[in-house]
Design a protein around this motif. Structure first.
Motif, mmCIF file in Angstrom:
data_model
loop_
_atom_site.group_PDB
_atom_site.id
_atom_site.type_symbol
_atom_site.label_atom_id
_atom_site.label_comp_id
_atom_site.label_asym_id
_atom_site.label_seq_id
_atom_site.Cartn_x
_atom_site.Cartn_y
_atom_site.Cartn_z
ATOM 1 N N THR A 207 3.694 92.618 85.866
ATOM 2 C CA THR A 207 4.227 92.270 87.181
ATOM 3 C C THR A 207 3.232 92.116 88.243
ATOM 4 O OG1 THR A 207 6.246 93.444 86.340
ATOM 5 C CG2 THR A 207 5.778 93.151 88.683
ATOM 6 N N ARG A 208 2.123 92.804 88.250
ATOM 7 C CA ARG A 208 1.226 92.518 89.336
ATOM 8 C C ARG A 208 0.677 91.453 89.100
ATOM 9 N NH1 ARG A 208 0.911 98.521 88.296
ATOM 10 N NH2 ARG A 208 -0.796 97.859 86.872
ATOM 11 N N LEU A 270 0.111 91.271 100.482
ATOM 12 C CA LEU A 270 1.115 91.899 99.404
ATOM 13 C C LEU A 270 1.558 93.140 99.986
ATOM 14 C CD1 LEU A 270 -0.921 91.500 96.181
ATOM 15 C CD2 LEU A 270 0.623 89.945 97.174
ATOM 16 N N THR A 271 2.967 93.377 100.074
ATOM 17 C CA THR A 271 3.715 94.504 100.269
ATOM 18 C C THR A 271 4.727 94.879 99.327
ATOM 19 O OG1 THR A 271 4.633 95.795 102.200
ATOM 20 C CG2 THR A 271 5.205 93.218 101.852
ATOM 21 N N SER A 272 5.703 95.660 99.592
ATOM 22 C CA SER A 272 6.768 96.021 98.584
ATOM 23 C C SER A 272 8.015 96.659 99.659
ATOM 24 C CB SER A 272 6.629 96.968 97.912
ATOM 25 O OG SER A 272 6.315 98.316 98.177
ATOM 26 N N VAL A 273 9.172 96.120 99.386
ATOM 27 C CA VAL A 273 10.392 96.294 100.281
ATOM 28 C C VAL A 273 11.645 96.590 99.199
ATOM 29 C CG1 VAL A 273 9.905 95.028 102.015
ATOM 30 C CG2 VAL A 273 11.212 94.005 100.448
ATOM 31 N N PRO A 277 8.607 94.092 94.526
ATOM 32 C CA PRO A 277 7.238 93.448 95.177
ATOM 33 C C PRO A 277 7.769 92.374 95.941
ATOM 34 C CG PRO A 277 7.585 92.412 92.719
ATOM 35 C CD PRO A 277 8.672 93.656 93.250
ATOM 36 N N ALA A 278 6.848 92.373 97.138
ATOM 37 C CA ALA A 278 7.063 91.218 98.051
ATOM 38 C C ALA A 278 5.667 90.671 98.525
ATOM 39 C CB ALA A 278 7.880 91.867 99.298
ATOM 40 N N VAL A 279 5.855 89.429 99.186
ATOM 41 C CA VAL A 279 4.675 88.733 99.780
ATOM 42 C C VAL A 279 4.971 88.177 101.011
ATOM 43 C CG1 VAL A 279 2.799 86.932 99.189
ATOM 44 C CG2 VAL A 279 4.076 88.130 97.591
ATOM 45 N N LEU A 299 10.521 89.467 95.626
ATOM 46 C CA LEU A 299 10.674 88.952 94.196
ATOM 47 C C LEU A 299 11.547 89.940 93.362
ATOM 48 C CD1 LEU A 299 6.929 87.668 93.748
ATOM 49 C CD2 LEU A 299 8.934 86.376 94.934
ATOM 50 N N ARG A 300 12.382 89.259 92.683
ATOM 51 C CA ARG A 300 12.858 90.065 91.138
ATOM 52 C C ARG A 300 12.346 89.295 90.404
ATOM 53 N NH1 ARG A 300 17.697 89.352 88.479
ATOM 54 N NH2 ARG A 300 18.603 87.837 90.012
#
Length: 332
Positions: A207-208, A270-273, A277-279, A299-300
């Motif tokens: 995923t990463r 890069l972040t996460s919400v 994962p989110a960009v 993103l899913r």
């Protein structure tokens, strides 16, 4: 230490004997979990904030009605749920339709980290806590009518007994069970049948790497490269802008029509919400001499492919704790 134990320590028999500072201290311990509860009900981070404030105000005004038959926490949840239902009746008389939620807003993971930790010995409980904050779940639940929505969240997410939900809503247990069946059926219409098809679960190395490739290709505005990362039935939306695009061709065509290929000088963070994962993308602005916020893609990812992209506007950056600007990198 629970809020109810604190009541005993204060030497009072009920909330009617508690002064306002002490009451606020008791209530504040539950702010984050109440905020997440209201967010699930409403789909909007800001509406959830307003509703939590309303919850605390109502609780203070009605503190003498707390009789100790339930926990202080459960009492607050009752008030919060009713506050959500009141807001939904006033602002949104109809649930979402068409698979998109125009009022949807992201929830930063750094704030979700403030929630009480789940029991590591109960992986199912941890999974439910994670899945029910992801955007796919939020979108699906917003398609339910308010009362069945409340029943679903109270029963399936919080694990309340049917009799407690019935008491909160002023309904019979049979009515609550019927509403839960309707709500679960409604959720099945908007979520893939299998859990692994609608949630990416814990982030792994694959995923990463996929997120890294998506980020690099996006900064390069390489549409063909990005398209190769998408599943055939990928979904793309950009609340509050109307429009839900389904399928790789439809998504790519929308990007082309919006002029994405001609967008140069991008940077990404890069972040996460919502435990996804989110960009966050920034665009070079010559006049300001810096990269300024543009959009955030959440993103899913399922089975090594991107199955959904929810894009939020630059006004979400402050709430997510993202930088207001990025300095020049020599390419501006």
């Amino acid at each position: 230490m629970s809020a109810d134990t604190r009541l005993e320590e204060l030497g009072v028999s009920g909330l009617g004997d508690v002064d306002e500072p002490a009451f606020s201290g008791l209530a504040e311990r539950h702010r984050r979990e109440l905020h997440v509860h209201c967010y699930r009900m409403l789909g909007s981070f800001e509406d959830a904030e307003d509703t939590v404030q309303e919850t605390f105000l109502r609780a203070w005004r009605r503190r003498e009605t707390f009789e100790g038959r339930s926990t202080f926490r459960a009492w607050l949840y009752r008030i919060a749920t009713n506050a959500c239902l009141d807001l939904l009746a006033k602002r949104r008389p109809e649930p979402a339709t068409g698979g998109e939620v125009l009022w949807l807003q992201p929830y930063p993971d750094r704030l979700l980290d403030e929630l009480p930790a789940g029991d590591a010995d109960e992986p199912e409980t941890v999974a439910v806590a994670r899945e029910t904050i992801e955007l796919a779940y939020l979108v699906a639940v917003q398609h339910l009518a308010p009362r069945p929505r409340a029943v679903l969240i109270l029963r399936d997410v919080l694990g309340w007994p049917a009799k407690d939900v019935a008491e909160l809503l002023g309904d019979s247990v049979n009515s609550v069970n019927s509403a839960l069946q309707r709500a679960r059926a409604g959720m099945r219409e908007h979520l893939p049948a299998e859990r692994q098809d609608w949630t990416g679960g814990e982030e792994d190395t694959g995923t990463r790497e996929l997120v890294r490739r998506y980020t690099d290709l996006s900064v390069a505005t390489d549409i063909d490269g990005i398209a190769a990362l998408l599943r055939d039935d990928v979904r793309c939306s950009m609340p509050p802008t109307p429009g839900l695009h389904i399928g790789r061709d439809a998504v790519v065509n929308d990007w082309i029509e919006s002029g994405f290929e001609g967008m140069k000088h991008l940077r990404a963070v890069l972040t996460s919400v919502n435990r996804q994962p989110a960009v966050a993308f920034y665009l070079w602005r010559k006049r300001e001499g810096a990269y300024l916020p543009l959009t955030i893609d959440v993103l899913r990812i399922t089975g090594g492919a991107i199955t959904e992209i929810v894009t939020f506007h630059d006004d979400r950056f402050p709430r997510l704790g993202l930088p207001e600007r990025l300095p020049p990198d020599g390419n501006g």
